[in-house]
Design an enzyme around this catalytic site. Structure first.
Site, PDB file in Angstrom:
ATOM      1  N   LYS A  90      10.495  10.428  -4.268  1.00 27.24           N
ATOM      2  CA  LYS A  90      11.718   9.749  -4.734  1.00 27.24           C
ATOM      3  C   LYS A  90      11.721   9.606  -6.254  1.00 27.24           C
ATOM      4  O   LYS A  90      12.716   9.873  -6.916  1.00 27.24           O
ATOM      5  CB  LYS A  90      11.831   8.333  -4.133  1.00 27.24           C
ATOM      6  CG  LYS A  90      11.822   8.255  -2.637  1.00 27.24           C
ATOM      7  CD  LYS A  90      12.005   6.823  -2.145  1.00 27.24           C
ATOM      8  CE  LYS A  90      10.895   5.860  -2.552  1.00 27.24           C
ATOM      9  NZ  LYS A  90       9.579   6.174  -1.953  1.00 27.24           N
TER      10      LYS A  90
ATOM     11  N   ARG B 121      14.132  -1.927   0.336  1.00 28.18           N
ATOM     12  CA  ARG B 121      12.994  -1.577   1.187  1.00 28.18           C
ATOM     13  C   ARG B 121      12.970  -2.399   2.455  1.00 28.18           C
ATOM     14  O   ARG B 121      12.056  -2.236   3.269  1.00 28.18           O
ATOM     15  CB  ARG B 121      11.709  -1.821   0.420  1.00 28.18           C
ATOM     16  CG  ARG B 121      11.055  -0.559  -0.141  1.00 28.18           C
ATOM     17  CD  ARG B 121       9.870  -1.003  -0.946  1.00 28.18           C
ATOM     18  NE  ARG B 121       8.838  -0.043  -1.085  1.00 28.18           N
ATOM     19  CZ  ARG B 121       8.575   0.600  -2.232  1.00 28.18           C
ATOM     20  NH1 ARG B 121       9.330   0.426  -3.280  1.00 28.18           N
ATOM     21  NH2 ARG B 121       7.541   1.395  -2.297  1.00 28.18           N
TER      22      ARG B 121
ATOM     23  N   ARG C  29      -2.273  12.252  -6.412  1.00 25.35           N
ATOM     24  CA  ARG C  29      -1.294  11.856  -7.425  1.00 25.35           C
ATOM     25  C   ARG C  29      -1.952  11.169  -8.621  1.00 25.35           C
ATOM     26  O   ARG C  29      -2.771  10.282  -8.445  1.00 25.35           O
ATOM     27  CB  ARG C  29      -0.285  10.895  -6.786  1.00 25.35           C
ATOM     28  CG  ARG C  29       0.734  10.343  -7.759  1.00 25.35           C
ATOM     29  CD  ARG C  29       1.969   9.883  -7.055  1.00 25.35           C
ATOM     30  NE  ARG C  29       1.879   8.532  -6.544  1.00 25.35           N
ATOM     31  CZ  ARG C  29       2.923   7.871  -6.015  1.00 25.35           C
ATOM     32  NH1 ARG C  29       4.100   8.462  -5.913  1.00 25.35           N
ATOM     33  NH2 ARG C  29       2.777   6.658  -5.560  1.00 25.35           N
TER      34      ARG C  29
ATOM     35  N   ARG D 145      -3.131   5.420  -9.641  1.00 26.77           N
ATOM     36  CA  ARG D 145      -2.617   4.070  -9.393  1.00 26.77           C
ATOM     37  C   ARG D 145      -3.524   3.380  -8.378  1.00 26.77           C
ATOM     38  O   ARG D 145      -3.921   3.997  -7.389  1.00 26.77           O
ATOM     39  CB  ARG D 145      -1.197   4.166  -8.810  1.00 26.77           C
ATOM     40  CG  ARG D 145      -0.120   4.167  -9.861  1.00 26.77           C
ATOM     41  CD  ARG D 145       1.246   4.493  -9.288  1.00 26.77           C
ATOM     42  NE  ARG D 145       1.628   3.704  -8.118  1.00 26.77           N
ATOM     43  CZ  ARG D 145       2.809   3.805  -7.511  1.00 26.77           C
ATOM     44  NH1 ARG D 145       3.724   4.658  -7.958  1.00 26.77           N
ATOM     45  NH2 ARG D 145       3.090   3.077  -6.447  1.00 26.77           N
TER      46      ARG D 145
ATOM     47  N   ARG E 243       0.465   0.477   2.748  1.00 31.05           N
ATOM     48  CA  ARG E 243       1.833   0.738   2.281  1.00 31.05           C
ATOM     49  C   ARG E 243       2.630   1.499   3.347  1.00 31.05           C
ATOM     50  O   ARG E 243       3.823   1.239   3.534  1.00 31.05           O
ATOM     51  CB  ARG E 243       1.796   1.534   0.969  1.00 31.05           C
ATOM     52  CG  ARG E 243       1.317   0.690  -0.202  1.00 31.05           C
ATOM     53  CD  ARG E 243       0.947   1.550  -1.392  1.00 31.05           C
ATOM     54  NE  ARG E 243       2.088   2.171  -2.031  1.00 31.05           N
ATOM     55  CZ  ARG E 243       2.014   3.277  -2.777  1.00 31.05           C
ATOM     56  NH1 ARG E 243       0.861   3.892  -2.947  1.00 31.05           N
ATOM     57  NH2 ARG E 243       3.090   3.749  -3.343  1.00 31.05           N
TER      58      ARG E 243
HETATM   59  P1  AMP Z   1       6.601   2.102  -5.636  1.00 31.76           P
HETATM   60  O1  AMP Z   1       6.250   2.492  -7.034  1.00 31.76           O
HETATM   61  O2  AMP Z   1       8.067   2.218  -5.337  1.00 31.76           O
HETATM   62  O3  AMP Z   1       5.745   2.805  -4.611  1.00 31.76           O
HETATM   63  O4  AMP Z   1       6.268   0.538  -5.511  1.00 31.76           O
HETATM   64  C1  AMP Z   1       4.970   0.046  -5.715  1.00 31.76           C
HETATM   65  C2  AMP Z   1       4.837  -1.344  -5.117  1.00 31.76           C
HETATM   66  O5  AMP Z   1       5.763  -2.246  -5.756  1.00 31.76           O
HETATM   67  C3  AMP Z   1       5.137  -1.473  -3.632  1.00 31.76           C
HETATM   68  O6  AMP Z   1       4.033  -1.110  -2.816  1.00 31.76           O
HETATM   69  C4  AMP Z   1       5.468  -2.963  -3.534  1.00 31.76           C
HETATM   70  O7  AMP Z   1       4.299  -3.756  -3.598  1.00 31.76           O
HETATM   71  C5  AMP Z   1       6.248  -3.198  -4.819  1.00 31.76           C
HETATM   72  N1  AMP Z   1       7.696  -2.944  -4.625  1.00 31.76           N
HETATM   73  C6  AMP Z   1       8.441  -1.969  -5.223  1.00 31.76           C
HETATM   74  N2  AMP Z   1       9.715  -2.027  -4.811  1.00 31.76           N
HETATM   75  C7  AMP Z   1       9.788  -3.046  -3.918  1.00 31.76           C
HETATM   76  C8  AMP Z   1      10.827  -3.600  -3.122  1.00 31.76           C
HETATM   77  N3  AMP Z   1      12.078  -3.102  -3.142  1.00 31.76           N
HETATM   78  N4  AMP Z   1      10.524  -4.647  -2.315  1.00 31.76           N
HETATM   79  C9  AMP Z   1       9.292  -5.164  -2.275  1.00 31.76           C
HETATM   80  N5  AMP Z   1       8.262  -4.693  -2.984  1.00 31.76           N
HETATM   81  C10 AMP Z   1       8.492  -3.641  -3.805  1.00 31.76           C
END
Ligand code: AMP
Length: 214
Positions: free
Chosen positions: A13, A88, A127, A160, A171
């Site tokens: 994404k 989410r 990654r 990360r 996750r």
């Molecule tokens: P991402 O970079 O989108 O994979 O997000 C990394 C982490 O940020 C996720 O595993 C959550 O802990 C937090 N996070 C990001 N977006 C959301 C969201 N919309 N709702 C809740 N937690 C989020």
């Protein structure tokens, strides 16, 4: 072009959001990036979010929704946005719907990046991300030209914390339980679309443009 990108962690994404946000000149709004920046800066939101990110859990809706609402109210979102990583959960989708109605912004489509679980796990384990600009590479299929350094800005790349295997499992569990139901939620709104996200970056971009236009 106001779009939501859906899909499990590692589906691509963020990569596609960067490509099309440059192409269409609309902001890429990534809640994950917002939290990582807040954690780096040590802001109150960052301190609140850190434990959730470290564990691979979702940050509570009450924290996320306000941040997104504020971001979407900025003038640069009037002609479009790519929302990456939000919503989410179904309550987040409801909050988004209410915020967009209030702001008078349309949502053109929710695009799901569909991909096999085995491919996802392999992608996440390879990654690396740039500490400075957030560009993403894959040490197997798309390595940085100089190992350990970003092609875009020369910044240092790192794995990360939440891409480590224990956290990836958590996750994906959170995704299955809380995020996957968004598919039927957006189907019921008549704006759900899906692309095959397993191919090369340029193939996925072409598929995406095929379903949303632009
Ligand atoms: P991402 O970079 O989108 O994979 O997000 C990394 C982490 O940020 C996720 O595993 C959550 O802990 C937090 N996070 C990001 N977006 C959301 C969201 N919309 N709702 C809740 N937690 C989020």
């Amino acid at each position: 072009m106001h779009l939501v990108f859906l899909g499990a962690p590692g589906a691509g994404k963020g990569t596609q959001a960067k490509v099309v946000s440059a192409l269409w000149n609309v902001p890429h709004v990534s809640t994950g990036d917002i939290f990582r920046a807040a954690i780096k800066e040590g802001t109150p939101v960052g301190r609140e979010a850190k434990g959730y990110l470290d564990r691979g859990d979702l940050v509570p809706d009450s924290v996320v929704c306000g941040i997104v609402r504020e971001r979407l109210a900025r003038p640069d979102c009037r002609s479009g946005f790519i929302l990456d990583g939000f919503p989410r959960t179904v309550p987040q989708a409801e909050a988004l719907e209410a915020a967009l109605a209030e702001l008078g912004l349309p949502l053109k489509a929710a695009v799901n990046f569909a991909i096999d679980r085995a491919v996802l796990v392999a992608r996440l384990s390879a990654r690396v991300t740039c500490k400075a600009c957030g560009s993403v590479f894959n040490t197997e299929s798309n390595p940085p030209k100089v190992a350990g350094h970003c092609d875009a800005c020369g910044g240092e790349t790192y794995v990360r914390d939440d891409d480590r295997p224990e956290t990836v499992a958590r996750r994906l569990e959170e995704y299955d339980r809380k995020t996957a139901p968004l598919e039927s939620w957006y189907r019921s709104k008549g704006i759900f679309h899906e692309v095959d996200a397993s191919g090369a970056v340029s193939d996925v971009t072409a598929a995406l443009r095929g379903v949303v236009g632009g």
